[in-house]
Design a protein around this motif. Structure first.
Motif, mmCIF file in Angstrom:
data_model
loop_
_atom_site.group_PDB
_atom_site.id
_atom_site.type_symbol
_atom_site.label_atom_id
_atom_site.label_comp_id
_atom_site.label_asym_id
_atom_site.label_seq_id
_atom_site.Cartn_x
_atom_site.Cartn_y
_atom_site.Cartn_z
ATOM 1 N N GLY A 17 0.813 -1.206 0.000
ATOM 2 C CA GLY A 17 0.000 0.000 0.000
ATOM 3 C C GLY A 17 0.848 1.257 0.000
ATOM 4 N N PHE A 18 1.931 1.241 0.767
ATOM 5 C CA PHE A 18 2.823 2.399 0.823
ATOM 6 C C PHE A 18 3.430 2.675 -0.545
ATOM 7 C CE2 PHE A 18 7.077 4.181 1.295
ATOM 8 C CZ PHE A 18 6.783 5.342 1.988
ATOM 9 N N LEU A 19 3.951 1.643 -1.194
ATOM 10 C CA LEU A 19 4.568 1.834 -2.508
ATOM 11 C C LEU A 19 3.545 2.287 -3.554
ATOM 12 C CD1 LEU A 19 7.025 -1.178 -2.560
ATOM 13 C CD2 LEU A 19 7.576 1.247 -2.221
ATOM 14 N N MET A 20 2.353 1.708 -3.489
ATOM 15 C CA MET A 20 1.314 2.088 -4.442
ATOM 16 C C MET A 20 0.921 3.559 -4.256
ATOM 17 S SD MET A 20 -2.515 0.545 -4.949
ATOM 18 C CE MET A 20 -3.060 1.218 -3.405
ATOM 19 N N GLY A 23 3.720 6.034 -5.357
ATOM 20 C CA GLY A 23 3.727 6.266 -6.796
ATOM 21 C C GLY A 23 2.602 7.184 -7.233
ATOM 22 N N LEU A 24 1.415 6.955 -6.686
ATOM 23 C CA LEU A 24 0.271 7.796 -7.056
ATOM 24 C C LEU A 24 0.473 9.240 -6.637
ATOM 25 C CD1 LEU A 24 -2.747 5.490 -6.132
ATOM 26 C CD2 LEU A 24 -1.982 6.133 -8.415
ATOM 27 N N ARG A 25 0.938 9.438 -5.430
ATOM 28 C CA ARG A 25 1.081 10.793 -4.911
ATOM 29 C C ARG A 25 2.226 11.548 -5.586
ATOM 30 N NH1 ARG A 25 -3.074 12.838 -3.320
ATOM 31 N NH2 ARG A 25 -2.003 14.290 -1.971
ATOM 32 N N HIS A 26 3.309 10.856 -5.896
ATOM 33 C CA HIS A 26 4.448 11.561 -6.487
ATOM 34 C C HIS A 26 4.284 11.756 -7.995
ATOM 35 C CE1 HIS A 26 8.460 12.990 -7.228
ATOM 36 N NE2 HIS A 26 8.657 12.021 -8.099
ATOM 37 N N GLN A 28 1.563 10.958 -10.151
ATOM 38 C CA GLN A 28 0.300 11.453 -10.694
ATOM 39 C C GLN A 28 -0.100 12.809 -10.123
ATOM 40 O OE1 GLN A 28 -2.645 8.413 -10.281
ATOM 41 N NE2 GLN A 28 -1.879 7.242 -12.016
ATOM 42 N N ALA A 29 0.100 12.997 -8.831
ATOM 43 C CA ALA A 29 -0.288 14.268 -8.221
ATOM 44 C C ALA A 29 0.827 15.308 -8.320
ATOM 45 C CB ALA A 29 -0.673 14.063 -6.760
ATOM 46 N N GLY A 30 2.034 14.862 -8.627
ATOM 47 C CA GLY A 30 3.152 15.781 -8.796
ATOM 48 C C GLY A 30 3.693 16.368 -7.508
ATOM 49 N N LEU A 31 3.499 15.666 -6.396
ATOM 50 C CA LEU A 31 4.000 16.166 -5.120
ATOM 51 C C LEU A 31 5.502 15.926 -4.996
ATOM 52 C CD1 LEU A 31 1.257 14.876 -2.663
ATOM 53 C CD2 LEU A 31 1.529 17.171 -3.554
ATOM 54 N N PRO A 32 6.205 16.772 -4.234
ATOM 55 C CA PRO A 32 7.619 16.494 -3.950
ATOM 56 C C PRO A 32 7.745 15.202 -3.145
ATOM 57 C CG PRO A 32 6.951 18.666 -3.111
ATOM 58 C CD PRO A 32 5.734 18.000 -3.647
ATOM 59 N N TRP A 33 8.903 14.572 -3.203
ATOM 60 C CA TRP A 33 9.093 13.269 -2.553
ATOM 61 C C TRP A 33 8.767 13.305 -1.065
ATOM 62 C CZ3 TRP A 33 9.113 8.791 -4.704
ATOM 63 C CH2 TRP A 33 9.575 8.638 -6.006
ATOM 64 N N THR A 34 9.195 14.356 -0.353
ATOM 65 C CA THR A 34 8.958 14.379 1.099
ATOM 66 C C THR A 34 7.471 14.388 1.428
ATOM 67 O OG1 THR A 34 9.202 16.792 1.054
ATOM 68 C CG2 THR A 34 11.144 15.509 1.645
ATOM 69 N N ALA A 40 1.768 8.997 1.602
ATOM 70 C CA ALA A 40 1.694 7.555 1.355
ATOM 71 C C ALA A 40 1.695 6.775 2.662
ATOM 72 C CB ALA A 40 2.848 7.107 0.467
ATOM 73 N N ALA A 41 2.490 7.207 3.618
ATOM 74 C CA ALA A 41 2.534 6.516 4.910
ATOM 75 C C ALA A 41 1.173 6.587 5.608
ATOM 76 C CB ALA A 41 3.616 7.127 5.796
ATOM 77 N N VAL A 42 0.540 7.726 5.569
ATOM 78 C CA VAL A 42 -0.768 7.886 6.205
ATOM 79 C C VAL A 42 -1.830 7.068 5.471
ATOM 80 C CG1 VAL A 42 -2.610 9.547 6.703
ATOM 81 C CG2 VAL A 42 -0.238 10.128 7.200
ATOM 82 N N PHE A 43 -1.871 7.178 4.143
ATOM 83 C CA PHE A 43 -2.869 6.436 3.372
ATOM 84 C C PHE A 43 -2.700 4.927 3.530
ATOM 85 C CE2 PHE A 43 -3.113 10.242 0.337
ATOM 86 C CZ PHE A 43 -4.207 10.752 0.988
ATOM 87 N N ALA A 44 -1.474 4.440 3.501
ATOM 88 C CA ALA A 44 -1.226 2.999 3.647
ATOM 89 C C ALA A 44 -1.620 2.531 5.048
ATOM 90 C CB ALA A 44 0.224 2.670 3.351
ATOM 91 N N PHE A 45 -1.349 3.336 6.061
ATOM 92 C CA PHE A 45 -1.718 2.965 7.425
ATOM 93 C C PHE A 45 -3.229 2.865 7.562
ATOM 94 C CE2 PHE A 45 -2.914 4.180 11.764
ATOM 95 C CZ PHE A 45 -2.333 3.133 12.451
ATOM 96 N N ILE A 46 -3.939 3.842 7.016
ATOM 97 C CA ILE A 46 -5.403 3.835 7.104
ATOM 98 C C ILE A 46 -5.984 2.626 6.363
ATOM 99 C CG2 ILE A 46 -7.486 5.068 6.365
ATOM 100 C CD1 ILE A 46 -5.919 7.672 6.996
#
Length: 70
Positions: A17-20, A23-26, A28-34, A40-46
């Motif tokens: 979930g974290f890796l998925m 990838g989506l956040r960086h 597709q959404a164009g967010l910086p890595w940090t 991703a950590a929050v979404f995967a945890f939820i």
């Protein structure tokens, strides 16, 4: 499933979930890595926590059906 087997499944589900989500956040959404890593950590945890809750709920439902002869 033993507790160690369950723990391994939870860790694997979180990692996938974290890796998925990373990838989506960086990409597709164009967010910086940090920011993508934090999101991703929050979404995967939820998602992992939600899966665990559903698993527990279905397990309790199955036990009730077995107890009542259903």
């Amino acid at each position: 499933m033993s507790r160690w087997g369950l723990a391994g499944c939870v860790v694997a589900a979180y990692a996938v979930g974290f890796l998925m989500f990373l990838g989506l956040r960086h990409w597709q959404a164009g967010l910086p890595w940090t920011q993508a890593v934090r999101d991703a950590a929050v979404f995967a945890f939820i998602a992992t926590l939600g899966g665990w809750v559903f698993r527990r709920a279905f397990r309790v439902g199955e036990r009730r059906d077995d107890d009542h002869g259903g």
